[in-house]
Design a protein around this motif. Structure first.
Motif, PDB file in Angstrom:
ATOM      1  N   LYS A   1       0.833  -1.211   0.000  1.00 34.53           N
ATOM      2  CA  LYS A   1       0.000   0.000   0.000  1.00 34.53           C
ATOM      3  C   LYS A   1       0.861   1.252   0.000  1.00 34.53           C
ATOM      4  CE  LYS A   1      -4.159  -1.992   2.089  1.00 34.53           C
ATOM      5  NZ  LYS A   1      -5.078  -2.013   3.258  1.00 34.53           N
ATOM      6  N   ALA A   2       1.994   1.191   0.689  1.00 31.58           N
ATOM      7  CA  ALA A   2       2.920   2.323   0.667  1.00 31.58           C
ATOM      8  C   ALA A   2       3.501   2.502  -0.734  1.00 31.58           C
ATOM      9  CB  ALA A   2       4.039   2.105   1.686  1.00 31.58           C
ATOM     10  N   GLU A   3       3.742   1.386  -1.434  1.00 32.17           N
ATOM     11  CA  GLU A   3       4.235   1.479  -2.805  1.00 32.17           C
ATOM     12  C   GLU A   3       3.180   2.089  -3.719  1.00 32.17           C
ATOM     13  OE1 GLU A   3       6.377  -1.159  -6.312  1.00 32.17           O
ATOM     14  OE2 GLU A   3       6.434  -1.803  -4.230  1.00 32.17           O
ATOM     15  N   ALA A   4       1.932   1.691  -3.538  1.00 27.26           N
ATOM     16  CA  ALA A   4       0.855   2.272  -4.346  1.00 27.26           C
ATOM     17  C   ALA A   4       0.779   3.782  -4.126  1.00 27.26           C
ATOM     18  CB  ALA A   4      -0.480   1.612  -3.983  1.00 27.26           C
ATOM     19  N   GLU A   5       0.952   4.202  -2.883  1.00 29.98           N
ATOM     20  CA  GLU A   5       0.944   5.633  -2.562  1.00 29.98           C
ATOM     21  C   GLU A   5       2.116   6.351  -3.228  1.00 29.98           C
ATOM     22  OE1 GLU A   5      -0.574   9.075  -0.611  1.00 29.98           O
ATOM     23  OE2 GLU A   5      -1.415   7.059  -0.824  1.00 29.98           O
ATOM     24  N   PHE A   6       3.287   5.689  -3.227  1.00 28.37           N
ATOM     25  CA  PHE A   6       4.471   6.267  -3.868  1.00 28.37           C
ATOM     26  C   PHE A   6       4.226   6.504  -5.357  1.00 28.37           C
ATOM     27  CE2 PHE A   6       8.165   5.267  -6.556  1.00 28.37           C
ATOM     28  CZ  PHE A   6       8.993   6.335  -6.233  1.00 28.37           C
TER      29      PHE A   6
END
Length: 608
Positions: free
Chosen positions: A413-418
């Motif tokens: 999810k942090a990667e999607a946000e990035f």
């Protein structure tokens, strides 16, 4: 210390297991001492039998016998000491219970980039000229000694490795000829992709397409059927218009569409089994700047726009984030002579794009390793999180708990946000723009399957992904991001996973991964086991139904014999295995260019 220990164990063995030879009566008196203890003890320690107060007095003959044994043991100890003396400085060294023998000076350790495959060999040859390579191949064939061709050893499955011996062309890396008019370049096969691109830049030329990285040797990248992305662009082997092959049985042969076309197409993607690729002539294109656009979409929107995206973009790839609906779309196209470069500003600064994953790292590090971090901070060994790239932060996050599904979901999810914060444009030369930071060491499985034509795509490429993501969630696989999907046109090389007689067919390539963000052997083993479980799920549920076959640089040889037999039969259905093995027999009758992987995947039949 070890000698005293061995002596003690020898005495224990003698007492516990007296010999049964005709002379065993000599030991019965000794063992009887240990057996004359009180019956209140269930098991007697044989060492204590020597000092038992309940033992009867020894006769004079028994005393002489035991003294003889003592003298014999002492004599053996002295003889051993002087036969195998300690070095002079031994008494100053700390005792080591276990110690590996040092490796010989002439032993070479060769490992692939991810550290998943490694061999030690005494034969690692690096010729500097065509003549030297020809001599090496000829002598090896006469001696029937292995010299498996290996490139930069970047293949995830170590396809070029063997402990029996290897030949590497890293010192044969020159550009031999550039024809600016025909846009062709002739090179030695050991030249790396980035070296080649830099060398022909002054001629206004570049390669038609690139894989994700630039460190591959040209000989290696064409032999395994590597590819870039773009539904109109074929795999890299299609760029080869002629080649020089050094073979064990027929010497050096030149191959092209005009000279022995059947063998030429077979050898372009020959997996290093038909000869050592010495020289290659490549069809290039004019250097060009590309505009890269990155934006975030969803599967629902992709289905609406997929055909248009494939047909209108020269290069395109999708990056899926497991356990989210996020799809990162990356397109690359030549800079328009009329429109020029886009003026749009990036959505966020680099620091703003990284903020969420940095925060997750700080939160996670306090949860998992608060004590360790305090100790590292004291000696300033902990890196500054603000200086790390996205992939470096992701690796450090994954290393904290790489097989915990809930932790992986947070990282994804942090990667999607990035990626959502990284939407925008980038302009640069094709060799720079088409590169991709794949992250750290990893296990990879990549499959290739037909997806219709540009005019009429089947949409099975998106269906494959939908099923894959559902499978991940159903089986609770701790699957990190991304699942990468790319496309290519067909190849005329029959051993290419994208080979087809149909001119307008397109192929989809899908890669799944698990990172190896730690050097801890136990943790790497657990990740490896989980990855192969993940891969097996995908194989059993999807490969057959979608006619998917693995990339040659990523296929792994099954350990189970039944599974291996099924794989061999499946490969025969897709590739001209008989023709390939026939060429191997003719060009390399002693199998000096082969290794375990080739022999397992393509065993010789009786007819061959």
């Amino acid at each position: 210390m070890f000698r005293a220990l061995n002596l003690r164990r020898s005495l224990q063995t003698l007492l516990q297991f007296p010999p049964t030879t005709p002379h065993s009566h000599d030991f019965r008196a000794l063992t009887s001492i240990a057996n004359t203890t009180t019956t209140t003890t269930e098991k007697v320690n044989p060492i204590r039998g020597f000092s038992s107060s309940t033992s009867p007095p020894l006769s004079e003959s028994e005393i002489r016998k035991y003294l003889g044994y003592a003298v014999l043991i002492l004599g053996c100890s002295v003889a051993t000491y002087y036969s195998f003396p300690f070095p002079e400085n031994a008494k100053h060294k700390k005792a080591q219970l276990f110690r590996y023998a040092p490796l010989p000076d002439d032993l070479h350790t060769v490992s692939n980039w991810s550290g998943t495959h490694e061999v030690q060999t005494k034969v690692f040859l690096q010729p500097e000229s065509l003549e030297e390579l020809q001599r090496i191949v000829k002598e090896a064939n006469e001696k029937k000694s292995k010299i498996r061709p290996v490139g930069s050893a970047l293949s995830p499955n170590g396809i070029g490795l063997t402990r029996a011996g290897m030949v590497n062309l890293a010192l044969m890396d020159r550009v031999l000829e550039v024809d600016k008019e025909k846009k062709t370049v002739k090179v030695q096969a050991g030249i790396r992709v980035q070296q080649l691109v830099d060398a022909i830049k002054d001629y206004g030329l570049t390669l038609q397409n690139f894989a994700s990285i630039r460190e591959q040797q040209i000989g290696g990248i064409i032999q395994v059927g590597a590819h870039g992305t773009g539904a109109r662009l074929p795999p890299v082997d299609e760029q080869v218009i002629s080649m020089k092959l050094v073979t064990p049985a027929k010497g050096t042969i030149e191959l092209s569409k005009e000279k022995d076309p059947e063998l030429f197409y077979l050898a372009r993607c020959g997996l290093g089994g038909l000869g050592v690729v010495a020289e290659v002539t490549i069809q290039c294109v004019e250097s060009q700047q590309l505009v890269e656009q990155t934006f975030v979409s969803t599967m629902k929107d992709l289905k609406k726009n997929h055909k248009k995206l494939l047909s209108e973009n020269k290069h395109i790839k999708y990056l899926y984030i497991p356990y989210t609906d996020t799809v990162v779309v990356v397109t690359c196209n030549p800079v328009s002579k009329w429109k020029g470069t886009p003026k749009l500003k990036p959505k966020c600064t680099r620091d703003e794009a990284l903020q969420h994953i940095r925060d997750l790292y700080r939160e996670s590090i306090n949860k998992y390793r608060a004590g360790d971090i305090a100790a590292k901070s004291a000696d300033n060994s902990e890196p500054d999180i603000n200086e790390l790239s996205f992939t470096e932060i992701r690796d450090k996050l994954l290393a904290l708990d790489p097989l915990n599904k809930d932790h992986i979901i947070k990282v994804n999810k942090a990667e999607a946000e990035f990626w959502s914060n990284s939407e925008g444009y980038r302009v640069g030369w094709s060799d720079d723009i088409l590169g991709f930071d794949c992250g750290g060491q990893q296990w990879v499985s990549e499959t290739c399957f037909p997806a219709g034509t540009l005019a009429n795509p089947t949409m099975r490429d998106l269906e494959y992904i939908e099923e894959l993501k559902k499978l991940i969630e159903k089986e609770a696989v701790p699957a990190p991001a991304p699942i990468e999907q790319r496309w290519s046109a067909r190849s005329k090389s029959p051993m290419s996973p994208a080979s087809s007689p149909q001119e307008d067919i397109i192929f989809s390539w899908v890669g799944i991964i698990m990172y190896l963000p730690t050097m801890d052997a136990r943790q790497r083993k657990e990740i490896t086991e989980e990855f192969f479980h993940y891969r097996h799920l995908v194989q059993s549920q999807l490969w057959e139904r979608y006619s998917a076959y693995e990339h040659w640089a990523k296929i792994e040889v099954p350990k189970d014999n039944d599974e291996l037999a099924r794989l061999q039969e499946r490969l025969k259905q897709r590739f001209p295995v008989e023709a390939y093995n026939k060429a191997r027999r003719e060009l390399d009758p002693n199998g000096i260019l082969s290794n375990r992987m080739l022999d397992k995947l393509f065993p010789f039949s009786k007819t061959t």
